[in-house]
Design a protein around this motif. Structure first.
Motif, PDB file in Angstrom:
ATOM      1  N   MET A   1       0.842  -1.189   0.000  1.00  0.00           N
ATOM      2  CA  MET A   1       0.000   0.000   0.000  1.00  0.00           C
ATOM      3  C   MET A   1       0.885   1.250   0.000  1.00  0.00           C
ATOM      4  SD  MET A   1      -2.849   1.041   2.828  1.00  0.00           S
ATOM      5  CE  MET A   1      -4.073  -0.116   2.235  1.00  0.00           C
ATOM      6  N   ILE A   2       0.518   2.211  -0.843  1.00  0.00           N
ATOM      7  CA  ILE A   2       1.297   3.462  -0.898  1.00  0.00           C
ATOM      8  C   ILE A   2       0.418   4.610  -0.391  1.00  0.00           C
ATOM      9  CG2 ILE A   2       2.657   5.028  -2.333  1.00  0.00           C
ATOM     10  CD1 ILE A   2       2.979   2.781  -4.376  1.00  0.00           C
ATOM     11  N   LEU A   3       0.919   5.327   0.600  1.00  0.00           N
ATOM     12  CA  LEU A   3       0.191   6.454   1.168  1.00  0.00           C
ATOM     13  C   LEU A   3       0.883   7.728   0.705  1.00  0.00           C
ATOM     14  CD1 LEU A   3       0.020   5.003   4.806  1.00  0.00           C
ATOM     15  CD2 LEU A   3      -1.515   4.552   2.869  1.00  0.00           C
ATOM     16  N   TYR A   4       0.111   8.658   0.170  1.00  0.00           N
ATOM     17  CA  TYR A   4       0.744   9.856  -0.375  1.00  0.00           C
ATOM     18  C   TYR A   4       0.093  11.122   0.156  1.00  0.00           C
ATOM     19  CZ  TYR A   4      -3.284  10.760  -3.351  1.00  0.00           C
ATOM     20  OH  TYR A   4      -4.558  11.046  -3.772  1.00  0.00           O
ATOM     21  N   PHE A   5       0.867  12.187   0.088  1.00  0.00           N
ATOM     22  CA  PHE A   5       0.350  13.533   0.314  1.00  0.00           C
ATOM     23  C   PHE A   5       0.866  14.363  -0.842  1.00  0.00           C
ATOM     24  CE2 PHE A   5       0.535  17.892   1.616  1.00  0.00           C
ATOM     25  CZ  PHE A   5      -0.647  18.062   2.308  1.00  0.00           C
ATOM     26  N   CYS A  30      -4.334  11.082   4.328  1.00  0.00           N
ATOM     27  CA  CYS A  30      -5.411  11.484   5.250  1.00  0.00           C
ATOM     28  C   CYS A  30      -6.464  10.389   5.393  1.00  0.00           C
ATOM     29  CB  CYS A  30      -6.040  12.803   4.804  1.00  0.00           C
ATOM     30  SG  CYS A  30      -6.749  12.737   3.162  1.00  0.00           S
ATOM     31  N   LYS A  31      -6.615   9.552   4.350  1.00  0.00           N
ATOM     32  CA  LYS A  31      -7.638   8.490   4.431  1.00  0.00           C
ATOM     33  C   LYS A  31      -7.120   7.266   5.180  1.00  0.00           C
ATOM     34  CE  LYS A  31     -10.709  10.265   1.367  1.00  0.00           C
ATOM     35  NZ  LYS A  31     -11.407  10.288   0.139  1.00  0.00           N
ATOM     36  N   ALA A  32      -5.798   7.158   5.319  1.00  0.00           N
ATOM     37  CA  ALA A  32      -5.212   5.990   5.996  1.00  0.00           C
ATOM     38  C   ALA A  32      -5.059   6.243   7.494  1.00  0.00           C
ATOM     39  CB  ALA A  32      -3.856   5.668   5.386  1.00  0.00           C
ATOM     40  N   ALA A  33      -5.037   7.517   7.872  1.00  0.00           N
ATOM     41  CA  ALA A  33      -4.819   7.858   9.281  1.00  0.00           C
ATOM     42  C   ALA A  33      -5.916   7.241  10.140  1.00  0.00           C
ATOM     43  CB  ALA A  33      -4.802   9.370   9.444  1.00  0.00           C
ATOM     44  N   GLY A  34      -5.524   6.633  11.231  1.00  0.00           N
ATOM     45  CA  GLY A  34      -6.486   6.053  12.179  1.00  0.00           C
ATOM     46  C   GLY A  34      -6.930   4.643  11.825  1.00  0.00           C
ATOM     47  N   LYS A  35      -6.616   4.185  10.586  1.00  0.00           N
ATOM     48  CA  LYS A  35      -7.051   2.829  10.182  1.00  0.00           C
ATOM     49  C   LYS A  35      -6.018   1.790  10.619  1.00  0.00           C
ATOM     50  CE  LYS A  35     -10.401   3.923   6.954  1.00  0.00           C
ATOM     51  NZ  LYS A  35     -10.135   4.853   5.870  1.00  0.00           N
ATOM     52  N   ILE A  56       3.440  20.138   7.291  1.00  0.00           N
ATOM     53  CA  ILE A  56       2.806  20.068   8.622  1.00  0.00           C
ATOM     54  C   ILE A  56       1.778  18.933   8.654  1.00  0.00           C
ATOM     55  CG2 ILE A  56       1.350  21.341  10.270  1.00  0.00           C
ATOM     56  CD1 ILE A  56       2.684  23.916   9.043  1.00  0.00           C
ATOM     57  N   ALA A  57       1.037  18.781   7.559  1.00  0.00           N
ATOM     58  CA  ALA A  57      -0.001  17.738   7.506  1.00  0.00           C
ATOM     59  C   ALA A  57       0.626  16.353   7.688  1.00  0.00           C
ATOM     60  CB  ALA A  57      -0.731  17.801   6.168  1.00  0.00           C
ATOM     61  N   VAL A  58       1.780  16.131   7.081  1.00  0.00           N
ATOM     62  CA  VAL A  58       2.442  14.823   7.195  1.00  0.00           C
ATOM     63  C   VAL A  58       2.907  14.619   8.637  1.00  0.00           C
ATOM     64  CG1 VAL A  58       4.453  13.487   6.419  1.00  0.00           C
ATOM     65  CG2 VAL A  58       3.083  14.771   4.760  1.00  0.00           C
ATOM     66  N   ARG A  59       3.410  15.671   9.222  1.00  0.00           N
ATOM     67  CA  ARG A  59       3.856  15.612  10.627  1.00  0.00           C
ATOM     68  C   ARG A  59       2.691  15.218  11.546  1.00  0.00           C
ATOM     69  NH1 ARG A  59       8.227  18.375  13.151  1.00  0.00           N
ATOM     70  NH2 ARG A  59       8.699  19.537  11.281  1.00  0.00           N
ATOM     71  N   GLU A  60       1.481  15.690  11.186  1.00  0.00           N
ATOM     72  CA  GLU A  60       0.315  15.374  12.025  1.00  0.00           C
ATOM     73  C   GLU A  60      -0.271  14.000  11.720  1.00  0.00           C
ATOM     74  OE1 GLU A  60      -0.997  20.025  12.542  1.00  0.00           O
ATOM     75  OE2 GLU A  60      -2.242  18.700  11.307  1.00  0.00           O
ATOM     76  N   LEU A  61      -0.208  13.587  10.436  1.00  0.00           N
ATOM     77  CA  LEU A  61      -0.879  12.342  10.038  1.00  0.00           C
ATOM     78  C   LEU A  61      -0.052  11.081  10.327  1.00  0.00           C
ATOM     79  CD1 LEU A  61      -2.432  13.571   6.663  1.00  0.00           C
ATOM     80  CD2 LEU A  61      -3.708  12.899   8.705  1.00  0.00           C
ATOM     81  N   VAL A  62       1.259  11.161  10.160  1.00  0.00           N
ATOM     82  CA  VAL A  62       2.090   9.951  10.347  1.00  0.00           C
ATOM     83  C   VAL A  62       1.901   9.338  11.746  1.00  0.00           C
ATOM     84  CG1 VAL A  62       4.489   9.115  10.470  1.00  0.00           C
ATOM     85  CG2 VAL A  62       3.720  10.431   8.488  1.00  0.00           C
ATOM     86  N   PRO A  63       1.861  10.140  12.815  1.00  0.00           N
ATOM     87  CA  PRO A  63       1.641   9.521  14.135  1.00  0.00           C
ATOM     88  C   PRO A  63       0.278   8.830  14.267  1.00  0.00           C
ATOM     89  CG  PRO A  63       2.555  11.726  14.374  1.00  0.00           C
ATOM     90  CD  PRO A  63       2.165  11.575  12.927  1.00  0.00           C
ATOM     91  N   GLN A  64      -0.631   9.095  13.331  1.00  0.00           N
ATOM     92  CA  GLN A  64      -1.955   8.443  13.399  1.00  0.00           C
ATOM     93  C   GLN A  64      -2.014   7.145  12.601  1.00  0.00           C
ATOM     94  OE1 GLN A  64      -5.180  11.232  12.535  1.00  0.00           O
ATOM     95  NE2 GLN A  64      -3.791  12.904  13.002  1.00  0.00           N
ATOM     96  N   LEU A  65      -0.879   6.724  12.041  1.00  0.00           N
ATOM     97  CA  LEU A  65      -0.871   5.474  11.262  1.00  0.00           C
ATOM     98  C   LEU A  65      -0.659   4.285  12.192  1.00  0.00           C
ATOM     99  CD1 LEU A  65       1.403   6.524   8.238  1.00  0.00           C
ATOM    100  CD2 LEU A  65      -1.096   6.311   8.258  1.00  0.00           C
TER     101      LEU A  65
END
Ligand SMILES: Cc1cc2nc3c(=O)[nH]c(=O)nc-3n(C[C@H](O)[C@H](O)[C@H](O)COP(=O)(O)O)c2cc1C
Length: 265
Positions: A1-5, A30-35, A56-65
């Motif tokens: 799976m490839i996650l992109y921003f 953003c759709k993979a965060a939290g899953k 900044i968005a990547v900094r916030e989303l990566v910890p939610q993976l």
């Protein structure tokens, strides 16, 4: 799976080209965060460098993976010139979750922020010559699960620049704003904003009598990461940067990516 921003499609194009070879599914970060992605045996992260670091968005989303520590995790970072602290930051964020990056590489592309500094990103199309061979190499490497971190280490200047107090001042230069007079309320920007940070709202300064027929106007919220997707793709040139109109010919997107590819909702 490839996650992109991606803001101008550069990182999305890279993600798709890797996927053409590996068959991996391509999903917005953003759709993979939290899953729960702990069953995934391979995870690719493809995103740009913004302001000498990760967006900044990547900094916030990566910890939610939620990833498996056993997965083959690779990172490909697009940039206009250098990735500076982007690799260092993403490795640190993933390490905190017990996940190790096995492979990372950068790839140079036209700088999507050039127009904020009065330059035309399209004039940097020469970067695509080197890009093709670098991308082939990256695709080959990740398809065969090679290991290796191609980056130049920690950059103290980049770190200083990304401190919130400093960033609040310097990063204004690339902050988009909507020119309400040009905005026709088409909602394109709201559909492609990777932060889901743009709403269409009626302008409440209009007289009440005008409100029912007045078109909605795009309003950018406070979670903007300055990817500039709204600037590059607005069909009416209604999104400016730091209060200044952008030249039509300075708008840019990766040649393989169309507006429809950028739509997230
Ligand atoms: C706000 C902003 C800041 C940027 N900062 C850098 C930078 O510090 N170093 C760099 O090499 N490129 C920088 N770039 C260029 C992007 O990294 C490059 O164009 C990238 O491929 C954009 O990818 P995207 O279209 O997937 O968002 C910046 C672009 C933007 C929009």
């Amino acid at each position: 799976m490839i996650l992109y921003f991606s803001g101008s499609g550069n990182s999305l194009a890279v993600a798709r080209q890797i996927s053409n070879k590996t068959g991996e599914q391509v999903i917005p970060l953003c759709k993979a965060a939290g899953k729960d992605l702990t069953d995934e045996k391979r995870i690719g992260l493809v995103f740009p460098t913004y302001w000498l670091d990760v967006p900044i968005a990547v900094r916030e989303l990566v910890p939610q993976l939620h990833l498996s520590a056993a997965a083959y995790v690779y990172v490909v970072i697009t940039c206009g010139a250098q990735t500076n602290n982007a690799v260092w930051t993403v490795r640190r964020l993933l390490r905190k979750q017990g996940v190790k990056v096995a492979y990372c590489h950068k790839i140079r592309v036209p700088d999507s922020s050039a127009l904020a500094f009065g330059r035309d990103p399209n004039q940097q199309a020469w970067k695509f010559e080197r890009y093709r061979s670098r991308l082939e190499q990256i695709i080959q490497d990740v398809a065969t699960e090679q290991r290796g971190l191609h980056f130049s280490g920690f950059d103290p200047f980049g770190w200083l620049l990304s401190r919130p107090s400093v960033a609040a001042k310097t990063q204004k230069v690339t902050r988009p704003n909507v020119n309400a007079e040009r905005c026709v309320g088409c909602g394109t920007c709201a559909k492609i904003c990777p932060q889901d940070n743009i709403v269409m709202a009626r302008n409440d300064v209009l007289p009440a009598s005008a409100t029912p027929s007045a078109p909605a106007t795009a309003q950018i919220g406070d979670r903007c990461t300055a990817c500039l997707a709204c600037v590059h793709f607005c069909p009416h040139l209604a999104v400016e940067i730091n209060g200044k109109a952008v030249k039509k010919e300075f708008r840019y997107h990766h040649p393989d990516i169309k507006l429809a590819d950028m739509v997230l909702r």
